[in-house]
Design a protein around this motif. Structure first.
Motif, PDB file in Angstrom:
ATOM      1  N   GLY A  34      -7.895 -17.510  37.059  1.00  0.00           N
ATOM      2  CA  GLY A  34      -9.284 -17.602  37.504  1.00  0.00           C
ATOM      3  C   GLY A  34      -9.803 -16.278  38.019  1.00  0.00           C
ATOM      4  O   GLY A  34     -10.949 -15.899  37.761  1.00  0.00           O
ATOM      5  N   PHE A  35      -8.960 -15.556  38.739  1.00  0.00           N
ATOM      6  CA  PHE A  35      -9.356 -14.247  39.250  1.00  0.00           C
ATOM      7  C   PHE A  35      -9.607 -13.266  38.118  1.00  0.00           C
ATOM      8  O   PHE A  35     -10.595 -12.539  38.102  1.00  0.00           O
ATOM      9  CB  PHE A  35      -8.272 -13.714  40.184  1.00  0.00           C
ATOM     10  N   LEU A  36      -8.721 -13.253  37.130  1.00  0.00           N
ATOM     11  CA  LEU A  36      -8.884 -12.343  35.998  1.00  0.00           C
ATOM     12  C   LEU A  36     -10.058 -12.749  35.111  1.00  0.00           C
ATOM     13  O   LEU A  36     -10.767 -11.890  34.587  1.00  0.00           O
ATOM     14  CB  LEU A  36      -7.592 -12.285  35.183  1.00  0.00           C
ATOM     15  N   LEU A  37     -10.282 -14.041  34.953  1.00  0.00           N
ATOM     16  CA  LEU A  37     -11.393 -14.510  34.141  1.00  0.00           C
ATOM     17  C   LEU A  37     -12.733 -14.190  34.790  1.00  0.00           C
ATOM     18  O   LEU A  37     -13.698 -13.871  34.104  1.00  0.00           O
ATOM     19  CB  LEU A  37     -11.273 -16.014  33.907  1.00  0.00           C
ATOM     20  N   ALA A  38     -12.802 -14.241  36.102  1.00  0.00           N
ATOM     21  CA  ALA A  38     -14.057 -13.967  36.806  1.00  0.00           C
ATOM     22  C   ALA A  38     -14.470 -12.516  36.662  1.00  0.00           C
ATOM     23  O   ALA A  38     -15.646 -12.195  36.798  1.00  0.00           O
ATOM     24  CB  ALA A  38     -13.906 -14.321  38.281  1.00  0.00           C
ATOM     25  N   ASP A  39     -13.534 -11.641  36.373  1.00  0.00           N
ATOM     26  CA  ASP A  39     -13.837 -10.218  36.254  1.00  0.00           C
ATOM     27  C   ASP A  39     -13.915  -9.763  34.793  1.00  0.00           C
ATOM     28  O   ASP A  39     -13.983  -8.582  34.530  1.00  0.00           O
ATOM     29  CB  ASP A  39     -12.765  -9.414  36.991  1.00  0.00           C
ATOM     30  N   SER A  40     -13.934 -10.712  33.861  1.00  0.00           N
ATOM     31  CA  SER A  40     -13.934 -10.347  32.442  1.00  0.00           C
ATOM     32  C   SER A  40     -15.302 -10.577  31.817  1.00  0.00           C
ATOM     33  O   SER A  40     -16.237 -11.052  32.457  1.00  0.00           O
ATOM     34  CB  SER A  40     -12.876 -11.168  31.695  1.00  0.00           C
ATOM     35  N   LEU A  41     -15.402 -10.262  30.534  1.00  0.00           N
ATOM     36  CA  LEU A  41     -16.646 -10.480  29.804  1.00  0.00           C
ATOM     37  C   LEU A  41     -16.914 -11.960  29.572  1.00  0.00           C
ATOM     38  O   LEU A  41     -18.062 -12.365  29.395  1.00  0.00           O
ATOM     39  CB  LEU A  41     -16.603  -9.754  28.459  1.00  0.00           C
ATOM     40  N   LEU A  42     -15.875 -12.760  29.576  1.00  0.00           N
ATOM     41  CA  LEU A  42     -16.060 -14.192  29.367  1.00  0.00           C
ATOM     42  C   LEU A  42     -16.782 -14.857  30.532  1.00  0.00           C
ATOM     43  O   LEU A  42     -17.340 -15.932  30.369  1.00  0.00           O
ATOM     44  CB  LEU A  42     -14.706 -14.875  29.158  1.00  0.00           C
ATOM     45  N   ASP A  47     -20.866 -18.465  32.517  1.00  0.00           N
ATOM     46  CA  ASP A  47     -21.958 -18.651  33.450  1.00  0.00           C
ATOM     47  C   ASP A  47     -23.237 -19.085  32.749  1.00  0.00           C
ATOM     48  O   ASP A  47     -23.934 -19.985  33.220  1.00  0.00           O
ATOM     49  CB  ASP A  47     -22.196 -17.358  34.224  1.00  0.00           C
ATOM     50  N   THR A  48     -23.539 -18.479  31.611  1.00  0.00           N
ATOM     51  CA  THR A  48     -24.744 -18.896  30.884  1.00  0.00           C
ATOM     52  C   THR A  48     -24.591 -20.280  30.277  1.00  0.00           C
ATOM     53  O   THR A  48     -25.555 -21.039  30.207  1.00  0.00           O
ATOM     54  CB  THR A  48     -25.106 -17.889  29.788  1.00  0.00           C
ATOM     55  N   ALA A  49     -23.391 -20.634  29.861  1.00  0.00           N
ATOM     56  CA  ALA A  49     -23.172 -21.961  29.296  1.00  0.00           C
ATOM     57  C   ALA A  49     -23.279 -23.050  30.365  1.00  0.00           C
ATOM     58  O   ALA A  49     -23.799 -24.146  30.098  1.00  0.00           O
ATOM     59  CB  ALA A  49     -21.807 -22.027  28.621  1.00  0.00           C
TER      60      ALA A  49
END
Length: 52
Positions: A34-42, A47-49
């Motif tokens: 979760g920490f790594l995903l929050a800092d990625s392009l995904l 967030d938009t989805a």
């Protein structure tokens, strides 16, 4: 009553660990992921989805 997000996450996480008793490696993988995903392009895609 306004509760900070970090406090709510700690309480929910502690209750989840106490009641469900998942393995500690799974908890560590979810937190790190979760920490790594929050800092990625995904994060912007997710967030938009979610916000639509």
């Amino acid at each position: 009553m306004d509760v900070p997000l970090w406090l709510a996450l700690i309480v929910v996480g502690a209750l989840g660990i106490k009641l469900i008793r998942p393995p500690w490696w799974l908890v560590a993988v979810l937190l790190l992921g979760g920490f790594l995903l929050a800092d990625s392009l995904l994060a912007t895609v997710i967030d938009t989805a979610i916000s639509k």
